[in-house]
Design a protein around this motif. Sequence first.
Motif, PDB file in Angstrom:
ATOM      1  N   GLN A 159      -7.533  -4.680 -14.644  1.00 28.20           N
ATOM      2  CA  GLN A 159      -6.249  -4.498 -13.903  1.00 28.20           C
ATOM      3  C   GLN A 159      -5.754  -3.203 -14.707  1.00 28.20           C
ATOM      4  O   GLN A 159      -5.511  -2.960 -15.708  1.00 28.20           O
ATOM      5  N   ILE A 160      -5.440  -2.294 -13.740  1.00 30.69           N
ATOM      6  CA  ILE A 160      -4.745  -0.837 -14.031  1.00 30.69           C
ATOM      7  C   ILE A 160      -3.175  -1.063 -13.509  1.00 30.69           C
ATOM      8  O   ILE A 160      -3.054  -0.981 -12.288  1.00 30.69           O
ATOM      9  N   GLY A 161      -2.396  -0.727 -14.649  1.00 28.84           N
ATOM     10  CA  GLY A 161      -0.916  -0.835 -14.122  1.00 28.84           C
ATOM     11  C   GLY A 161      -0.480  -2.135 -13.839  1.00 28.84           C
ATOM     12  O   GLY A 161      -0.900  -3.110 -14.291  1.00 28.84           O
ATOM     13  N   GLU A 162       0.661  -2.376 -12.875  1.00 28.51           N
ATOM     14  CA  GLU A 162       1.022  -3.539 -12.855  1.00 28.51           C
ATOM     15  C   GLU A 162       0.228  -4.480 -11.519  1.00 28.51           C
ATOM     16  O   GLU A 162       0.561  -5.555 -11.633  1.00 28.51           O
ATOM     17  N   ARG A 163      -0.658  -3.689 -10.770  1.00 34.41           N
ATOM     18  CA  ARG A 163      -0.943  -4.585  -9.745  1.00 34.41           C
ATOM     19  C   ARG A 163      -2.348  -4.231  -9.555  1.00 34.41           C
ATOM     20  O   ARG A 163      -3.384  -5.412  -9.185  1.00 34.41           O
ATOM     21  N   THR A 164      -3.292  -3.024  -9.456  1.00 32.95           N
ATOM     22  CA  THR A 164      -4.536  -2.770  -9.210  1.00 32.95           C
ATOM     23  C   THR A 164      -5.459  -3.443  -9.912  1.00 32.95           C
ATOM     24  O   THR A 164      -5.230  -3.482 -11.126  1.00 32.95           O
ATOM     25  N   ILE A 216     -10.698  -4.931  -5.850  1.00 35.05           N
ATOM     26  CA  ILE A 216     -10.212  -6.173  -5.500  1.00 35.05           C
ATOM     27  C   ILE A 216      -8.752  -6.433  -5.061  1.00 35.05           C
ATOM     28  O   ILE A 216      -8.448  -7.194  -4.150  1.00 35.05           O
ATOM     29  N   ARG A 217      -8.135  -5.545  -5.724  1.00 32.78           N
ATOM     30  CA  ARG A 217      -6.610  -5.821  -5.103  1.00 32.78           C
ATOM     31  C   ARG A 217      -5.789  -4.429  -5.207  1.00 32.78           C
ATOM     32  O   ARG A 217      -5.826  -3.497  -6.159  1.00 32.78           O
ATOM     33  N   ASN A 218      -5.563  -3.907  -4.101  1.00 34.24           N
ATOM     34  CA  ASN A 218      -4.873  -2.518  -3.874  1.00 34.24           C
ATOM     35  C   ASN A 218      -3.465  -2.527  -4.700  1.00 34.24           C
ATOM     36  O   ASN A 218      -3.068  -3.464  -5.086  1.00 34.24           O
ATOM     37  N   GLY A 219      -3.083  -1.248  -4.867  1.00 33.82           N
ATOM     38  CA  GLY A 219      -1.972  -0.881  -5.628  1.00 33.82           C
ATOM     39  C   GLY A 219      -1.978   0.539  -6.040  1.00 33.82           C
ATOM     40  O   GLY A 219      -2.661   1.394  -5.238  1.00 33.82           O
ATOM     41  N   SER A 220      -1.185   0.903  -6.834  1.00 31.49           N
ATOM     42  CA  SER A 220      -0.829   2.336  -6.976  1.00 31.49           C
ATOM     43  C   SER A 220      -1.296   2.653  -8.621  1.00 31.49           C
ATOM     44  O   SER A 220      -0.820   1.537  -9.414  1.00 31.49           O
TER      45      SER A 220
END
Length: 226
Positions: free
Chosen positions: A106-111, A151-155
């Motif tokens: 997991q990178i940051g809050e969401r990705t 796996i999960r998009n984000g910023s």
Amino acid sequence: MTPGTLLAVCRVHALLPTTDSTGVTAIDKRAVEGPVKVHGLGLSGDVQASRKHHGGESKAVYAYSQVDADYWAAELGTNISPGLFGENLRIDGLPVSEAVIGERWQIGERTILEVTCPRTPCRNFAARMKQPRWVVRFAEAGRTGTYLRVIRNGSISAGDPVTVIHRPDHGVTSGDVFRGLTTEQARALNGAADAGTVKLSPEVLKALRTLKSREAPGIPEPAPAR
């Protein structure tokens, strides 16, 4: 586990001409400021000139570690700036080249990204580096970095923590795949795929088929990607 740190996020700076069938390469990546969106095929604003060889779902993002970059800086006597090796992410504090296949970050809050396969050096990489026997030297060092699927998009932004949130029990790493799988490692990967705990990339399935062709009696058929 102590998280790593995302030191830089890199996108294509300019397409460079090549002599291969694609005609261009997007290996010239540079660090960018501010948040960058991550989607199923990589970073917004980035380019994958050849999705067959350097992109697609299983190679959406390429990560390289600062430790490995420092090794090459010492070997070559020059700074290995983020993006020089064509990586999207420069990471500190994680053993990127020895990340476990199916490991999730997991990178940051969401990705959330998932480790899929090692990078194989090519002639475009050699042309960029302008070093004698570069493909051989890079391969022999085994400091390949790793590709990841989204796996999960984000910023994401430079400075974000990189946290390992899942590590499969099979223990086979991206580096193991690059060096050549053993019979035991192949069984472990197939067992994990059969159990549904890991999705094997086309590149890993190819490595399994290669091993099976040499040692057919001891290797089961590769499990299809799920």
